[in-house]
Design an enzyme around this catalytic site. Structure first.
Site, PDB file in Angstrom:
ATOM      1  N   SER A 153       0.827  -1.209   0.000  1.00 22.14           N
ATOM      2  CA  SER A 153       0.000   0.000   0.000  1.00 22.14           C
ATOM      3  C   SER A 153       0.858   1.254   0.000  1.00 22.14           C
ATOM      4  CB  SER A 153      -0.882  -0.005   1.253  1.00 22.14           C
ATOM      5  OG  SER A 153      -1.442   1.265   1.474  1.00 22.14           O
TER       6      SER A 153
ATOM      7  N   TYR B 294      -2.290  -0.311   9.939  1.00 26.17           N
ATOM      8  CA  TYR B 294      -2.506  -0.845   8.584  1.00 26.17           C
ATOM      9  C   TYR B 294      -1.201  -0.757   7.784  1.00 26.17           C
ATOM     10  CZ  TYR B 294      -4.035  -1.071   3.731  1.00 26.17           C
ATOM     11  OH  TYR B 294      -4.153  -1.404   2.393  1.00 26.17           O
TER      12      TYR B 294
END
Length: 335
Positions: free
Chosen positions: A138, A163
């Site tokens: 990501s 995350y």
């Protein structure tokens, strides 16, 4: 540029985790339309509306060469069974607990899915050797990096959300398994992917719903943010080109590579909202708020390597991309 890259062999089996998710659905659909064999896995959790996941699945199940397993990545036994049964040639791990803000209140979900789940995938790729493991990282791994555009050469040791930390750990784990067990692995750092059948937890989708319902939209950092919005079709094309082309060996001895996959053209959040308003034919009532914990001011992908290695050229402007999203959105919700 003349490409010497291999085309996908249609006799190969592609195993896609997160198969009922946004990117997983679009990638599966595109591969199935090309005649490939796709095996999907998803736990169909209720992080966002399950009906959307089921409707994506309904479309995929229209194809004879599609097989679906409703299972969880953290269930090692089930994953072992699927690998031993299916023997996939290529694995695309898109299954993960997504969302930066959600990770602040629900850390357990991220450790189970993104760390334990990815470890289980790596173990299965070790036991049942695959030609290529492609996995989702990501843009959030760049944290609050000030230097732009973000390059894969940049240091990413200071994540600002759990995350992001789990995604960085995936990259480290994949490198280790590639080095030790010769698993060819490619990580893709996705930059703000949007489009039809998208994720309702993402800002553009939430905005569209609230604008159509006449509710105010929350605009963080008083609207002063930049995002490298990337249309789903550009993403799918980029991923497909990579599938049959595992990386060469690095100096470390691992066959491992990480790429940014983004639009390479950040847009201001306010311009994005204006474009969405235009496509919806409605004005948004805006509620300006300070920056959220875990959020970053700007994302901007340096995609030079992806352009060089795979002739990657994102070509969808946000004007066209948002118009396509809104057309789907209005039809899907009967507006």
């Amino acid at each position: 540029m003349e490409s010497n890259k291999k085309e996908l062999d249609k006799s190969q089996k592609v195993f896609i985790t997160g198969g009922a998710g946004f990117i997983g659905f679009h990638l599966s659909k595109s591969l199935l339309n090309k005649g490939c064999h796709v095996i999907g896995l998803d736990n169909l959790n209720d992080y966002y509306e399950v009906k959307l996941k089921m409707d994506r699945l309904k479309i995929l199940r229209n194809h004879d060469n599609y097989k679906f397993y409703k299972d969880d990545l953290s269930d090692k036994e089930r994953l072992n069974f699927i690998f031993s049964e299916e023997r996939p040639d290529i694995v695309v791990n898109l299954g993960a607990q997504a969302g930066v803000r959600y990770s602040i209140d629900n850390p357990d979900a991220y450790m189970q899915s993104n760390v334990i789940g990815f470890y289980n995938i790596l173990e299965c790729c070790r036991k049942y050797p695959v030609e290529h493991l492609v996995f989702a990282s990501s843009s959030s791994v760049y944290g609050a990096n000030k230097k732009v555009p973000f390059s894969t050469e940049d240091m990413v040791d200071y994540p600002v959300s759990l995350y992001a930390a789990t995604k960085k750990s995936n990259e480290l784990m994949a490198h280790c398994y590639s080095k030790l067990y010769k698993i060819p692995a490619t990580g893709l750092r996705f930059f703000t992917v949007y489009g039809p059948f998208g994720r309702p937890d993402m800002a553009y989708f939430k905005f569209a719903k609230k604008i159509m319902n006449g509710e105010p939209i929350q605009v963080y950092n008083n609207g002063d943010m930049m995002r490298d919005f990337t249309f789903i079709d550009d993403i799918v094309l980029g991923v497909e080109n990579i599938l049959s082309n595992p990386p060469a060996e690095m100096e470390t001895g691992a066959r491992y590579k990480v790429y940014n996959i983004g639009n390479n053209k950040p847009e201001s959040l306010m311009y994005f909202i204006q474009t969405l308003e235009k496509c919806l034919g409605r004005k948004a009532e805006k509620q300006f708020l300070p920056m959220q914990p875990g959020d970053v001011y700007q994302t901007y992908a340096d995609v030079t390597e992806l352009m060089r290695d795979f002739d990657f050229k994102p070509s969808t402007s946000i004007e066209i991309g948002l118009a396509k999203f809104v057309e789907w959105f209005k039809e899907y919700y009967g507006l």
